[in-house]
Every structure is written in C-alpha cells, then in structure tokens.
Design a protein around this motif. Sequence first.
Motif, PDB file in Angstrom:
ATOM      1  N   ALA A  46      12.956  13.846   4.258  1.00  0.00           N
ATOM      2  CA  ALA A  46      14.059  13.698   5.201  1.00  0.00           C
ATOM      3  C   ALA A  46      15.290  13.142   4.509  1.00  0.00           C
ATOM      4  CB  ALA A  46      13.641  12.794   6.357  1.00  0.00           C
ATOM      5  N   GLY A  47      15.108  12.145   3.666  1.00  0.00           N
ATOM      6  CA  GLY A  47      16.243  11.576   2.957  1.00  0.00           C
ATOM      7  C   GLY A  47      16.802  12.507   1.908  1.00  0.00           C
ATOM      8  N   TRP A  48      15.921  13.153   1.163  1.00  0.00           N
ATOM      9  CA  TRP A  48      16.366  14.040   0.090  1.00  0.00           C
ATOM     10  C   TRP A  48      17.170  15.221   0.625  1.00  0.00           C
ATOM     11  CZ3 TRP A  48      14.692  19.130  -1.286  1.00  0.00           C
ATOM     12  CH2 TRP A  48      15.181  19.576  -2.520  1.00  0.00           C
ATOM     13  N   VAL A  49      16.713  15.821   1.703  1.00  0.00           N
ATOM     14  CA  VAL A  49      17.402  16.985   2.263  1.00  0.00           C
ATOM     15  C   VAL A  49      18.732  16.588   2.891  1.00  0.00           C
ATOM     16  CG1 VAL A  49      17.294  18.708   4.095  1.00  0.00           C
ATOM     17  CG2 VAL A  49      15.320  18.344   2.612  1.00  0.00           C
ATOM     18  N   GLN A  50      18.738  15.496   3.650  1.00  0.00           N
ATOM     19  CA  GLN A  50      19.956  15.109   4.369  1.00  0.00           C
ATOM     20  C   GLN A  50      21.030  14.546   3.448  1.00  0.00           C
ATOM     21  OE1 GLN A  50      19.117  13.418   8.526  1.00  0.00           O
ATOM     22  NE2 GLN A  50      17.142  13.143   7.471  1.00  0.00           N
ATOM     23  N   LEU A  51      20.644  14.023   2.299  1.00  0.00           N
ATOM     24  CA  LEU A  51      21.616  13.466   1.355  1.00  0.00           C
ATOM     25  C   LEU A  51      21.773  14.355   0.128  1.00  0.00           C
ATOM     26  CD1 LEU A  51      20.480   9.724   1.482  1.00  0.00           C
ATOM     27  CD2 LEU A  51      22.362  10.793   2.735  1.00  0.00           C
ATOM     28  N   GLY A  52      21.339  15.604   0.237  1.00  0.00           N
ATOM     29  CA  GLY A  52      21.307  16.487  -0.926  1.00  0.00           C
ATOM     30  C   GLY A  52      22.624  17.117  -1.316  1.00  0.00           C
ATOM     31  N   GLY A  53      23.678  16.896  -0.565  1.00  0.00           N
ATOM     32  CA  GLY A  53      24.974  17.452  -0.937  1.00  0.00           C
ATOM     33  C   GLY A  53      25.330  18.713  -0.163  1.00  0.00           C
ATOM     34  N   ASP A  54      26.439  19.355  -0.581  1.00  0.00           N
ATOM     35  CA  ASP A  54      26.985  20.483   0.158  1.00  0.00           C
ATOM     36  C   ASP A  54      26.862  21.817  -0.572  1.00  0.00           C
ATOM     37  OD1 ASP A  54      27.784  18.821   2.263  1.00  0.00           O
ATOM     38  OD2 ASP A  54      29.653  18.300   1.233  1.00  0.00           O
ATOM     39  N   LYS A  55      26.045  21.896  -1.584  1.00  0.00           N
ATOM     40  CA  LYS A  55      25.867  23.172  -2.271  1.00  0.00           C
ATOM     41  C   LYS A  55      25.200  24.176  -1.330  1.00  0.00           C
ATOM     42  CE  LYS A  55      25.578  21.164  -6.897  1.00  0.00           C
ATOM     43  NZ  LYS A  55      24.769  21.015  -8.130  1.00  0.00           N
ATOM     44  N   TRP A  56      25.464  25.449  -1.541  1.00  0.00           N
ATOM     45  CA  TRP A  56      25.025  26.479  -0.595  1.00  0.00           C
ATOM     46  C   TRP A  56      23.506  26.505  -0.447  1.00  0.00           C
ATOM     47  CZ3 TRP A  56      21.640  30.279  -1.844  1.00  0.00           C
ATOM     48  CH2 TRP A  56      21.434  30.541  -3.199  1.00  0.00           C
ATOM     49  N   TRP A  57      22.808  26.337  -1.586  1.00  0.00           N
ATOM     50  CA  TRP A  57      21.351  26.405  -1.512  1.00  0.00           C
ATOM     51  C   TRP A  57      20.764  25.194  -0.798  1.00  0.00           C
ATOM     52  CZ3 TRP A  57      18.762  22.460  -3.910  1.00  0.00           C
ATOM     53  CH2 TRP A  57      19.471  21.726  -4.877  1.00  0.00           C
ATOM     54  N   MET A  58      21.453  24.031  -0.913  1.00  0.00           N
ATOM     55  CA  MET A  58      20.982  22.855  -0.207  1.00  0.00           C
ATOM     56  C   MET A  58      21.260  22.980   1.294  1.00  0.00           C
ATOM     57  SD  MET A  58      19.414  20.030  -0.097  1.00  0.00           S
ATOM     58  CE  MET A  58      19.157  19.595  -1.810  1.00  0.00           C
ATOM     59  N   MET A 101       0.816  -1.203   0.000  1.00  0.00           N
ATOM     60  CA  MET A 101       0.000   0.000   0.000  1.00  0.00           C
ATOM     61  C   MET A 101       0.857   1.264   0.000  1.00  0.00           C
ATOM     62  SD  MET A 101      -2.746   1.235   2.879  1.00  0.00           S
ATOM     63  CE  MET A 101      -3.596   2.812   2.791  1.00  0.00           C
ATOM     64  N   HIS A 102       1.899   1.286   0.813  1.00  0.00           N
ATOM     65  CA  HIS A 102       2.656   2.527   0.990  1.00  0.00           C
ATOM     66  C   HIS A 102       4.162   2.279   1.083  1.00  0.00           C
ATOM     67  CE1 HIS A 102       2.557   1.025   5.109  1.00  0.00           C
ATOM     68  NE2 HIS A 102       1.233   1.118   5.096  1.00  0.00           N
ATOM     69  N   PRO A 103       4.790   1.762   0.022  1.00  0.00           N
ATOM     70  CA  PRO A 103       6.247   1.639   0.052  1.00  0.00           C
ATOM     71  C   PRO A 103       6.870   3.018   0.211  1.00  0.00           C
ATOM     72  CG  PRO A 103       5.435   1.387  -2.184  1.00  0.00           C
ATOM     73  CD  PRO A 103       4.237   1.402  -1.292  1.00  0.00           C
ATOM     74  N   MET A 104       7.900   3.099   1.043  1.00  0.00           N
ATOM     75  CA  MET A 104       8.513   4.394   1.329  1.00  0.00           C
ATOM     76  C   MET A 104      10.007   4.238   1.551  1.00  0.00           C
ATOM     77  SD  MET A 104       7.157   5.026   5.253  1.00  0.00           S
ATOM     78  CE  MET A 104       5.487   4.466   4.918  1.00  0.00           C
ATOM     79  N   THR A 105      10.719   5.333   1.467  1.00  0.00           N
ATOM     80  CA  THR A 105      12.150   5.298   1.744  1.00  0.00           C
ATOM     81  C   THR A 105      12.373   5.050   3.233  1.00  0.00           C
ATOM     82  OG1 THR A 105      12.267   7.684   2.117  1.00  0.00           O
ATOM     83  CG2 THR A 105      12.569   6.907  -0.151  1.00  0.00           C
ATOM     84  N   PRO A 106      13.558   4.563   3.614  1.00  0.00           N
ATOM     85  CA  PRO A 106      13.788   4.173   5.011  1.00  0.00           C
ATOM     86  C   PRO A 106      14.211   5.310   5.932  1.00  0.00           C
ATOM     87  CG  PRO A 106      15.709   3.609   3.704  1.00  0.00           C
ATOM     88  CD  PRO A 106      14.691   4.171   2.738  1.00  0.00           C
ATOM     89  N   ASP A 107      14.098   6.560   5.507  1.00  0.00           N
ATOM     90  CA  ASP A 107      14.711   7.668   6.227  1.00  0.00           C
ATOM     91  C   ASP A 107      14.027   8.028   7.540  1.00  0.00           C
ATOM     92  OD1 ASP A 107      16.787   8.605   4.108  1.00  0.00           O
ATOM     93  OD2 ASP A 107      14.914   8.357   3.006  1.00  0.00           O
ATOM     94  N   LEU A 108      12.793   7.590   7.749  1.00  0.00           N
ATOM     95  CA  LEU A 108      12.128   7.761   9.039  1.00  0.00           C
ATOM     96  C   LEU A 108      11.967   6.442   9.779  1.00  0.00           C
ATOM     97  CD1 LEU A 108       9.234  10.324   8.343  1.00  0.00           C
ATOM     98  CD2 LEU A 108      11.465  10.749   9.401  1.00  0.00           C
ATOM     99  N   GLY A 109      12.359   5.343   9.157  1.00  0.00           N
ATOM    100  CA  GLY A 109      12.219   4.034   9.780  1.00  0.00           C
ATOM    101  C   GLY A 109      10.777   3.662  10.055  1.00  0.00           C
ATOM    102  N   GLN A 110       9.873   3.988   9.097  1.00  0.00           N
ATOM    103  CA  GLN A 110       8.447   3.811   9.350  1.00  0.00           C
ATOM    104  C   GLN A 110       7.782   2.733   8.496  1.00  0.00           C
ATOM    105  OE1 GLN A 110       6.318   5.186  11.724  1.00  0.00           O
ATOM    106  NE2 GLN A 110       8.369   5.504  12.543  1.00  0.00           N
TER     107      GLN A 110
END
Length: 246
Positions: A192-204, A126-135
């Motif tokens: 949560a996953g996208w932001v935390q793994l988004g890299g080191d660019k200034w805007w991120m 029903m709701h496959p999701m990324t593991p970034d919240l462990g939910q």
Amino acid sequence: MEMMEDVAIVGAGIAVLAIAVALKRVGIRALVLEKSKGLRSTGTALTLTPNAWLPLMLLVFLTSSSPFILLHSIPEKFKKSSSYLDVVRHADLSTLTWAPLKFRQPWGIIFGKLSKGNVTVAGDAMHPMTPDLGQGGGSSLEDAVVLGRHIGNSFINNGGLIVPGDMAKAIDDYLKERRWRTAFLVTGSYLAGWVQLGGDKWWMKFLRDGIFYKYLFGRISGLVHKDCGKLPAMSFGDMDHSSKKD
C-alpha cells in the motif's frame, strides 16, 4: 532481591500491556519489565479498525481491574489544524526521540525462528511493519488475545498451574496462528505504501490505478475485518492464584 513470577514480559508497549491484561483475565500474574524510568506524556494514535477494536473491548471494557484508561473524543479545541500546530510549537524537545522505521520480510515471519523454549516475541518484536495500513497497534492487540488464549488454556487444563513443559507447545500454537496472518499484514502494508508513494511515472500510475486499486486494495483492506477470538473463561474470583509445577 530476587523475584519469582509465572510470566515475565519485557517492554511496556501496546503488545506487552495488552498481553499482561490478557493473562490477568485468565488468572495468571505477569511481571512487566521496562527500562524507561517513568511514563511520558508523548505518544501516537492507535488506529481502531475492527480487528483492533474487538480485542480492545475484550481486554478493556470487560475487565473491571484493567489498568487502561479509556480516552474520550478529541476536545473541540484540538479539532482545528492551528491547534495541532500550536501543540507542536510548544512541545518539549527533550521528550522527542528518533527511531528508524523497521520492517521484517514476510518470509522471515512465516519461516523464521520466533521462539526458543518458553520465550517468544509479540508486537513490533515479531512483525514490525510500515504504517500504511495503520496495523502496528491493532495486530499487537490481536497477538495479546491469541497468546493469552493459548497460555490460558494450558493454565486451565493443568488445574490453575503453570507447567513449563506445556508452555513451549502453547507458544508454538500461538505462532502457528499468527505467522501467516501477520505476514499478510506486513506485505499488504508495504504494498500500500509503495504503490501510493511510487511517483507519477506512467507505469506506476498504471500499476496503482489499473491493478492495485482495481484488484488488490479491496483484499488488502479486508484484512482489518478479523476477529482474533476470545479468551478462555475465568471468573475474577479465581484470579491471582497461579503457581508453578515442574
């Protein structure tokens, strides 16, 4: 040989086993179908945030006939990283499988067709999701209690009988209760996953530190503080007497 059961559940993951126990608690027998020929010694951790712990207590601790086995704390010898590495080095490669990470867009959960008649989905189906919240596991346990409650209420209201005509409504009520909740979990986990793994660019960095952690993370992490409710009361002496009425 043909088998007749009130409920058939396909797969034997966290959601399916939990649903089977939830239905057992309200007096409904379920046939669990699994294509694997046997149990494997491999697996993964289940993150027990409050929303997962509450249904787990309801299904496991309060069920005298539960098939679950409670796991004690990790043995002392496994607490050192070298011990974990040793386990990996000696792992049986034949037990390892490759499975791509699945993701369902939240609008597909909110507006998508998740049932047909008396058939519906739960857990990762029903709701496959990324593991970034462990939910993934926790939300599956929630599914089990909510689905068990709606089916159980129908079962009890019909005098201990499975009435096919009422099952579609019970399933529809289950989906109405779960759609928005799981859509928020899927969205929060992805962000949560996208932001935390988004890299080191200034805007991120600005997005991560100035917006996400400051304004959004508290709301997203608050999603784990959820009580999915209870199952309808049913004494153990009344169990396993369900039958079907057309």
